[in-house]
Write an enzyme that holds these catalytic residues in place. Sequence first.
Site, short mmCIF file in Angstrom:
data_model
loop_
_atom_site.label_atom_id
_atom_site.label_comp_id
_atom_site.label_asym_id
_atom_site.label_seq_id
_atom_site.Cartn_x
_atom_site.Cartn_y
_atom_site.Cartn_z
N GLU A 194 -39.71 30.44 -28.20
CA GLU A 194 -39.91 30.82 -26.55
C GLU A 194 -39.00 31.89 -25.92
OE1 GLU A 194 -42.09 26.98 -24.59
OE2 GLU A 194 -40.24 27.44 -24.09
N HIS A 198 -41.79 22.35 -53.15
CA HIS A 198 -43.32 21.97 -53.67
C HIS A 198 -44.36 22.28 -52.98
CE1 HIS A 198 -41.05 20.31 -57.26
NE2 HIS A 198 -40.07 20.17 -56.23
N LYS A 258 -52.59 26.98 -20.01
CA LYS A 258 -52.53 25.97 -18.87
C LYS A 258 -53.52 26.34 -17.86
CE LYS A 258 -47.33 24.72 -18.56
NZ LYS A 258 -46.26 24.93 -18.09
O1 PA5 Z 1 -37.96 25.94 -22.67
C1 PA5 Z 1 -38.61 25.64 -21.63
O2 PA5 Z 1 -38.72 25.98 -20.30
C2 PA5 Z 1 -39.88 24.87 -22.07
O3 PA5 Z 1 -39.98 24.41 -23.22
C3 PA5 Z 1 -39.84 23.56 -21.16
O4 PA5 Z 1 -38.98 22.80 -21.37
C4 PA5 Z 1 -41.16 22.68 -21.09
O5 PA5 Z 1 -42.17 23.46 -21.01
C5 PA5 Z 1 -41.38 21.48 -20.16
O6 PA5 Z 1 -41.07 21.95 -18.93
P1 PA5 Z 1 -40.78 21.05 -17.96
O7 PA5 Z 1 -39.44 20.46 -18.25
O8 PA5 Z 1 -40.64 21.70 -16.63
O9 PA5 Z 1 -41.70 19.79 -17.72
#
Ligand code: PA5
Length: 434
Positions: free
Chosen positions: A288, A309, A423
Amino acid sequence: MKNIKVDFKNARVFEKNVMEYTDKVAEIHKKLHSKAEKKDEFCGWLDLPTNYDKKEFEKIKKSAEKIQKDSDVLLVIGIGGSYLGARAVIESLTNTFYNMQEKETRKLPQILYVGNNLSPNYIMDLIDYISDKDISINVISKSGTTTEPAIAFRIFREILENKYSLKEARERIYITTDKRKGALKELAKKEKYTTFVIPDNIGGRYSVLTAVGLLPIAVAGIDIDELMKGAKFAQDRYSDENLKYNECYKYAVLRNVLYEKEKNIELLVTYEPKMHYFIEWWKQLFGESEGKEQKGIYPSGAEFTTDLHSLGQYIQEGRRNLFETVINIEKSQRDLTLKKEEEDLDNLNYLEGKSLSYINKKAMEGTITAHVDGDVPNIVINMEKLDANNIGQLIYFFELACAMSGEILGVNPFNQPGVEKYKTNMFKLLGKTK
Ligand code: PA5
């Protein structure tokens, strides 16, 4: 306490190509540290091991004790950065079969995760499983609006409210969210749930050392003081802007040098199955943070020898766009030694007197040599043992390396605009109006 150490000797990169980044690294170092002081930037994790909220920390410990006393199961509701860090630490530092152990042996609540998928099978199986158990819930969401955990919370809150009195149900719900905003914050306020704050300047995937990770980790009986100490140790150790003396920055630079040589997939490798979720956490952290603007190293993971494996053939002889980073745990907490058998029918007597950790180590050494010979550059991160201090160090090491690496790559390592795309489509298909 020993610090983690990085071995670059098989990285197949000239030292001078790394050192060319010296000025750039120093400049990014200053930029990150100046951001850490600001409330509206996402670098609060940089100083967290020193600056963490000590009052909140004590509150976490108190709540953890209560959950340990009154619950058979803690349900951790969260997705992405809101659960992977906790799971990574818990599974690395507890018995491999922790959740399967008898209550008398485990003595602490099982930790189960939900709200990280939309599978009805998963939810229904979990509902059946917990039906005769005492439960507490920790809902974790920084935005407080993420669909997967919100759905899970709606379902399990109702179960709790049917099982206990409304008052007791409320006392079994713990919310970890933003200080001010979000639907979850509103709900927590209205229902007077115990609430923990995710600092404004710390994003989801950098938040494991806040209440996001610490409450479930403490419930699992892990020493969170030691975890923070390890992170602090790493904070001090990697505070030098000079690339020459900073192994964490060297790792970040090396990744970029390799990337420029078309090595665009990194395999994080462990020889310890307990580290499975640590790799999942790392994949999310780097995926990310770096995968944007059509750039980024693809973060992938493998557990050896298991995956030798399955993926081993590809790694040895497939497309040459991989490099490998191995987490080497030097001392195993537990071990056993192979005995001699009178009749050597399985031809294993040559291993007589050898410990399993020794054999595992030789598998690692042999694999590294094979992969390096096969043109897979290799980096080894050596840690003394699997304990809270070392995991704290490793978390900080990777968070800092990730921020540095993303900045070198020229992307913003603290946003995730691409995650919105699915989303938007899903909400449209589901007819969401607000
Ligand atoms: O690293 C990040 O920002 C994301 O992976 C969030 O943790 C994830 O989308 C969950 O978001 P939230 O904590 O707002 O529910």
